[in-house]
Motif scaffolding. Structure first.
Motif, PDB file in Angstrom:
ATOM      1  N   ASP A 300       9.477  21.358  17.130  1.00 15.64           N
ATOM      2  CA  ASP A 300       9.228  19.979  17.549  1.00 15.64           C
ATOM      3  C   ASP A 300      10.529  19.223  17.772  1.00 15.64           C
ATOM      4  OD1 ASP A 300       6.525  20.283  17.545  1.00 15.64           O
ATOM      5  OD2 ASP A 300       6.145  19.206  15.669  1.00 15.64           O
ATOM      6  N   GLN A 301      11.478  19.418  16.859  1.00 19.14           N
ATOM      7  CA  GLN A 301      12.763  18.743  16.996  1.00 19.14           C
ATOM      8  C   GLN A 301      13.493  19.192  18.261  1.00 19.14           C
ATOM      9  OE1 GLN A 301      14.386  19.926  13.230  1.00 19.14           O
ATOM     10  NE2 GLN A 301      13.909  17.967  12.231  1.00 19.14           N
ATOM     11  N   LEU A 302      13.493  20.496  18.499  1.00 20.94           N
ATOM     12  CA  LEU A 302      14.163  21.015  19.698  1.00 20.94           C
ATOM     13  C   LEU A 302      13.497  20.512  20.970  1.00 20.94           C
ATOM     14  CD1 LEU A 302      14.859  24.674  18.511  1.00 20.94           C
ATOM     15  CD2 LEU A 302      16.577  22.933  19.030  1.00 20.94           C
ATOM     16  N   ALA A 303      12.173  20.432  20.966  1.00 20.30           N
ATOM     17  CA  ALA A 303      11.451  19.918  22.135  1.00 20.30           C
ATOM     18  C   ALA A 303      11.815  18.457  22.390  1.00 20.30           C
ATOM     19  CB  ALA A 303       9.948  20.065  21.928  1.00 20.30           C
ATOM     20  N   GLN A 304      11.912  17.659  21.307  1.00 20.64           N
ATOM     21  CA  GLN A 304      12.301  16.251  21.453  1.00 20.64           C
ATOM     22  C   GLN A 304      13.720  16.125  21.993  1.00 20.64           C
ATOM     23  OE1 GLN A 304      11.354  13.522  18.067  1.00 20.64           O
ATOM     24  NE2 GLN A 304      10.296  15.302  17.200  1.00 20.64           N
ATOM     25  N   ILE A 305      14.615  16.958  21.490  1.00 20.70           N
ATOM     26  CA  ILE A 305      16.019  16.908  21.937  1.00 20.70           C
ATOM     27  C   ILE A 305      16.135  17.296  23.405  1.00 20.70           C
ATOM     28  CG2 ILE A 305      18.282  17.989  21.644  1.00 20.70           C
ATOM     29  CD1 ILE A 305      17.577  18.215  18.621  1.00 20.70           C
ATOM     30  N   ILE A 306      15.442  18.356  23.804  1.00 23.20           N
ATOM     31  CA  ILE A 306      15.501  18.802  25.201  1.00 23.20           C
ATOM     32  C   ILE A 306      14.919  17.739  26.131  1.00 23.20           C
ATOM     33  CG2 ILE A 306      14.570  20.516  26.821  1.00 23.20           C
ATOM     34  CD1 ILE A 306      14.859  22.582  24.500  1.00 23.20           C
ATOM     35  N   GLN A 307      13.850  17.071  25.682  1.00 20.50           N
ATOM     36  CA  GLN A 307      13.271  15.979  26.480  1.00 20.50           C
ATOM     37  C   GLN A 307      14.261  14.816  26.589  1.00 20.50           C
ATOM     38  OE1 GLN A 307       9.725  14.165  24.861  1.00 20.50           O
ATOM     39  NE2 GLN A 307       9.098  13.351  26.844  1.00 20.50           N
ATOM     40  N   LEU A 308      14.929  14.501  25.477  1.00 19.79           N
ATOM     41  CA  LEU A 308      15.923  13.421  25.484  1.00 19.79           C
ATOM     42  C   LEU A 308      17.103  13.767  26.393  1.00 19.79           C
ATOM     43  CD1 LEU A 308      16.820  10.701  24.364  1.00 19.79           C
ATOM     44  CD2 LEU A 308      17.752  11.899  22.365  1.00 19.79           C
ATOM     45  N   LEU A 309      17.489  15.035  26.409  1.00 15.15           N
ATOM     46  CA  LEU A 309      18.565  15.477  27.307  1.00 15.15           C
ATOM     47  C   LEU A 309      18.167  15.322  28.771  1.00 15.15           C
ATOM     48  CD1 LEU A 309      19.729  18.624  25.329  1.00 15.15           C
ATOM     49  CD2 LEU A 309      21.229  16.756  26.023  1.00 15.15           C
ATOM     50  N   ALA A 310      16.914  15.636  29.075  1.00 17.46           N
ATOM     51  CA  ALA A 310      16.422  15.477  30.454  1.00 17.46           C
ATOM     52  C   ALA A 310      16.447  14.006  30.860  1.00 17.46           C
ATOM     53  CB  ALA A 310      15.009  16.042  30.566  1.00 17.46           C
ATOM     54  N   GLN A 311      16.050  13.120  29.940  1.00 19.83           N
ATOM     55  CA  GLN A 311      16.088  11.688  30.221  1.00 19.83           C
ATOM     56  C   GLN A 311      17.525  11.209  30.412  1.00 19.83           C
ATOM     57  OE1 GLN A 311      14.094  10.118  26.773  1.00 19.83           O
ATOM     58  NE2 GLN A 311      12.041  10.710  27.478  1.00 19.83           N
ATOM     59  N   SER A 312      18.428  11.748  29.611  1.00 15.16           N
ATOM     60  CA  SER A 312      19.845  11.382  29.725  1.00 15.16           C
ATOM     61  C   SER A 312      20.428  11.855  31.047  1.00 15.16           C
ATOM     62  CB  SER A 312      20.634  11.986  28.554  1.00 15.16           C
ATOM     63  OG  SER A 312      20.140  11.526  27.316  1.00 15.16           O
ATOM     64  N   ASP A 313      20.020  13.047  31.475  1.00 17.30           N
ATOM     65  CA  ASP A 313      20.474  13.587  32.755  1.00 17.30           C
ATOM     66  C   ASP A 313      20.053  12.678  33.906  1.00 17.30           C
ATOM     67  OD1 ASP A 313      21.545  15.949  34.363  1.00 17.30           O
ATOM     68  OD2 ASP A 313      19.513  15.790  35.156  1.00 17.30           O
ATOM     69  N   LEU A 314      18.801  12.221  33.877  1.00 17.49           N
ATOM     70  CA  LEU A 314      18.296  11.314  34.917  1.00 17.49           C
ATOM     71  C   LEU A 314      19.068   9.999  34.888  1.00 17.49           C
ATOM     72  CD1 LEU A 314      16.220  10.705  37.131  1.00 17.49           C
ATOM     73  CD2 LEU A 314      14.675   9.883  35.330  1.00 17.49           C
ATOM     74  N   ALA A 315      19.304   9.489  33.683  1.00  9.86           N
ATOM     75  CA  ALA A 315      20.029   8.223  33.558  1.00  9.86           C
ATOM     76  C   ALA A 315      21.455   8.343  34.085  1.00  9.86           C
ATOM     77  CB  ALA A 315      20.041   7.789  32.087  1.00  9.86           C
ATOM     78  N   LEU A 316      22.113   9.473  33.802  1.00  6.37           N
ATOM     79  CA  LEU A 316      23.474   9.678  34.284  1.00  6.37           C
ATOM     80  C   LEU A 316      23.539   9.716  35.808  1.00  6.37           C
ATOM     81  CD1 LEU A 316      25.273  12.321  32.007  1.00  6.37           C
ATOM     82  CD2 LEU A 316      26.074  10.049  32.587  1.00  6.37           C
ATOM     83  N   LYS A 317      22.525  10.320  36.411  1.00  3.82           N
ATOM     84  CA  LYS A 317      22.536  10.499  37.870  1.00  3.82           C
ATOM     85  C   LYS A 317      22.067   9.264  38.624  1.00  3.82           C
ATOM     86  CE  LYS A 317      21.968  15.518  37.591  1.00  3.82           C
ATOM     87  NZ  LYS A 317      21.049  16.670  37.713  1.00  3.82           N
ATOM     88  N   THR A 318      21.418   8.344  37.935  1.00  2.20           N
ATOM     89  CA  THR A 318      20.874   7.158  38.624  1.00  2.20           C
ATOM     90  C   THR A 318      21.524   5.855  38.170  1.00  2.20           C
ATOM     91  OG1 THR A 318      19.084   6.999  36.990  1.00  2.20           O
ATOM     92  CG2 THR A 318      18.636   8.247  38.999  1.00  2.20           C
ATOM     93  N   SER A 319      22.238   5.877  37.042  1.00  4.74           N
ATOM     94  CA  SER A 319      22.821   4.649  36.505  1.00  4.74           C
ATOM     95  C   SER A 319      24.044   4.224  37.305  1.00  4.74           C
ATOM     96  CB  SER A 319      23.208   4.852  35.036  1.00  4.74           C
ATOM     97  OG  SER A 319      23.924   3.738  34.555  1.00  4.74           O
ATOM     98  N   SER A 320      24.180   2.908  37.468  1.00  2.94           N
ATOM     99  CA  SER A 320      25.366   2.369  38.142  1.00  2.94           C
ATOM    100  C   SER A 320      26.323   1.736  37.129  1.00  2.94           C
ATOM    101  CB  SER A 320      24.945   1.313  39.178  1.00  2.94           C
ATOM    102  OG  SER A 320      24.206   0.274  38.543  1.00  2.94           O
ATOM    103  N   GLY A 321      25.932   1.789  35.843  1.00  2.80           N
ATOM    104  CA  GLY A 321      26.755   1.198  34.795  1.00  2.80           C
ATOM    105  C   GLY A 321      27.719   2.200  34.197  1.00  2.80           C
ATOM    106  N   ARG A 322      28.083   1.988  32.929  1.00  4.58           N
ATOM    107  CA  ARG A 322      29.026   2.876  32.243  1.00  4.58           C
ATOM    108  C   ARG A 322      28.326   4.181  31.873  1.00  4.58           C
ATOM    109  NH1 ARG A 322      31.345   0.232  27.198  1.00  4.58           N
ATOM    110  NH2 ARG A 322      32.528   2.191  27.176  1.00  4.58           N
ATOM    111  N   LYS A 323      28.645   5.227  32.599  1.00  2.05           N
ATOM    112  CA  LYS A 323      27.952   6.500  32.410  1.00  2.05           C
ATOM    113  C   LYS A 323      28.233   7.113  31.044  1.00  2.05           C
ATOM    114  CE  LYS A 323      27.757   7.657  37.338  1.00  2.05           C
ATOM    115  NZ  LYS A 323      26.315   7.498  37.459  1.00  2.05           N
ATOM    116  N   GLU A 324      29.430   6.842  30.479  1.00  2.00           N
ATOM    117  CA  GLU A 324      29.745   7.419  29.178  1.00  2.00           C
ATOM    118  C   GLU A 324      28.822   6.907  28.073  1.00  2.00           C
ATOM    119  OE1 GLU A 324      32.748   4.025  29.826  1.00  2.00           O
ATOM    120  OE2 GLU A 324      31.767   5.600  30.999  1.00  2.00           O
ATOM    121  N   MET A 325      28.199   5.737  28.310  1.00  2.00           N
ATOM    122  CA  MET A 325      27.293   5.161  27.309  1.00  2.00           C
ATOM    123  C   MET A 325      26.021   5.993  27.144  1.00  2.00           C
ATOM    124  SD  MET A 325      28.520   2.291  25.992  1.00  2.00           S
ATOM    125  CE  MET A 325      27.085   1.323  25.521  1.00  2.00           C
ATOM    126  N   VAL A 326      25.637   6.697  28.204  1.00  2.00           N
ATOM    127  CA  VAL A 326      24.400   7.490  28.173  1.00  2.00           C
ATOM    128  C   VAL A 326      24.493   8.568  27.094  1.00  2.00           C
ATOM    129  CG1 VAL A 326      22.908   9.059  29.475  1.00  2.00           C
ATOM    130  CG2 VAL A 326      23.862   7.026  30.595  1.00  2.00           C
TER     131      VAL A 326
END
Length: 346
Positions: A300-326
């Motif tokens: 369960d923990q690994l599934a949550q982490i992998i999902q969070l990584l996918a969300q972070s990947d999307l945020a990095l590719k679409t964010s116009s702000g400070r990418k390092e914050m993601v």
């Protein structure tokens, strides 16, 4: 490797099949052949490479192998990327191997012919593969097991007239991620520095050997899941100062967590470390590190982490702000996920 010793002693086979997934060993064997088969001043006349991936003709390569050497004793002919030995389909159709099969049955005594392909597996069903394995010398460059890797390091150190302490050896492997190209360069440097003492110590390794990006990512995970969030963030900021891109760091994190999940699953099903490495096509040392981490995670923990990584990947590719914050946000959320032990088993 006995084949290397034979090459160094100029005991050449007329045909070699060189394949495998450990690129360093492939390149090392290639260079040994070039160094010992043909004299340096004859390379322009008696050494040739026919790269089939670049449009070269197999029949022309065979004709080259049949040609007498010019102003020398031997010819060295490489046929690079013979994909007809694998299950891969060529876009322009399968190339005829009839000329090569005929040559293998009666190779020229003055030529060393080398078929060179950096792949893990060949198509054992094919007639040409069977013929090469029957009549030629096969050198498979496998990823080294942990035991063989340590022996290889000790052998390289010995060749440089030094020994290496056990704890120094362990740390050297962890810092380089078992990358033979990096290990070879580091051993040469460490041996030169330790020449007077005759021993490579742990202190010397810690002082002179830089961490690979992969090892830094491994440490990031260690800090974050252990609740040492300040150290995780400090390391992350150090990587940014070294001009590492947040997207690259995220990709390495995602790859490591996917590996942890896969290794955890396969290990619990009874697969050995070597079997897991072979099936996942990764170095056995990486499997060992992933097994060490897997014990601390539930599925369960690994599934949550992998999902969070996918969300972070999307945020990095679409964010116009400070990418390092993601990634900072991802790292700060990891300890909360680790506190959730709702599923301690499968």
């Amino acid at each position: 490797m006995k084949e290397w010793n034979q090459i160094k002693n100029k005991q050449f086979a007329p045909v070699y099949l060189l394949y495998g997934e450990e690129d360093y060993l492939l390149q090392e064997t290639r260079q040994l052949l070039i160094k010992h088969v043909v004299n340096e001043d004859e390379l322009d006349f008696n050494f040739s490479v026919h790269d089939l991936s670049d449009g070269a003709s197999l029949e022309a390569a065979v004709e080259d192998a049949e040609s007498f050497p010019f102003m020398g004793e031997r010819r060295l002919v490489f046929i690079d990327h013979p994909v007809f030995l694998t299950a891969e389909k060529k876009k322009d159709g399968q190339e005829s191997t009839a000329a090569l099969e005929k040559y293998i049955s009666s190779p020229a005594p003055y030529t060393v012919l080398v078929l060179y392909i950096p792949v893990a597996k060949l198509d054992e069903r094919k007639k040409i593969t069977k013929a090469l394995k029957k009549s030629g010398v096969v050198i498979e460059a496998k990823n080294l097991s942990e035991h063989d890797l340590k022996g290889w390091i000790q052998s390289r150190a010995s060749a440089s007239h030094v020994k290496i302490e056990d704890d120094a050896l362990e740390k050297l492997v962890s810092l380089t991620g078992a990358n033979l190209f990096m290990l070879s360069a580091e051993i040469e440097k460490l041996a030169l520095f330790s020449r007077d003492e005759g021993v490579i110590s742990l202190k010397t390794v810690l002082t002179l050997t830089p961490k690979s990006v992969e090892q830094n990512v491994f440490d990031l995970i260690e800090y974050a899941v252990g609740g040492k969030i300040d150290q995780a963030l400090d390391l992350y900021h150090d990587l940014l100062k070294q001009k590492e891109e947040p997207l690259k760091i995220l990709a390495l994190l995602a790859g490591q967590f996917r590996l942890i999940y896969q290794v955890k699953s396969m290990t619990e099903k009874g697969f050995s470390q070597q079997q897991v490495a072979s099936r996942l096509k990764v170095h056995p040392y990486r499997v060992k590190l992933a097994q060490n981490h897997a014990r601390f995670f539930t599925y369960d923990q690994l599934a949550q982490i992998i999902q969070l990584l996918a969300q972070s990947d999307l945020a990095l590719k679409t964010s116009s702000g400070r990418k390092e914050m993601v990634l900072e946000l991802f790292l700060t959320r990891l300890p909360d996920i680790m506190k959730n032990k709702s599923n301690t088993g499968s």
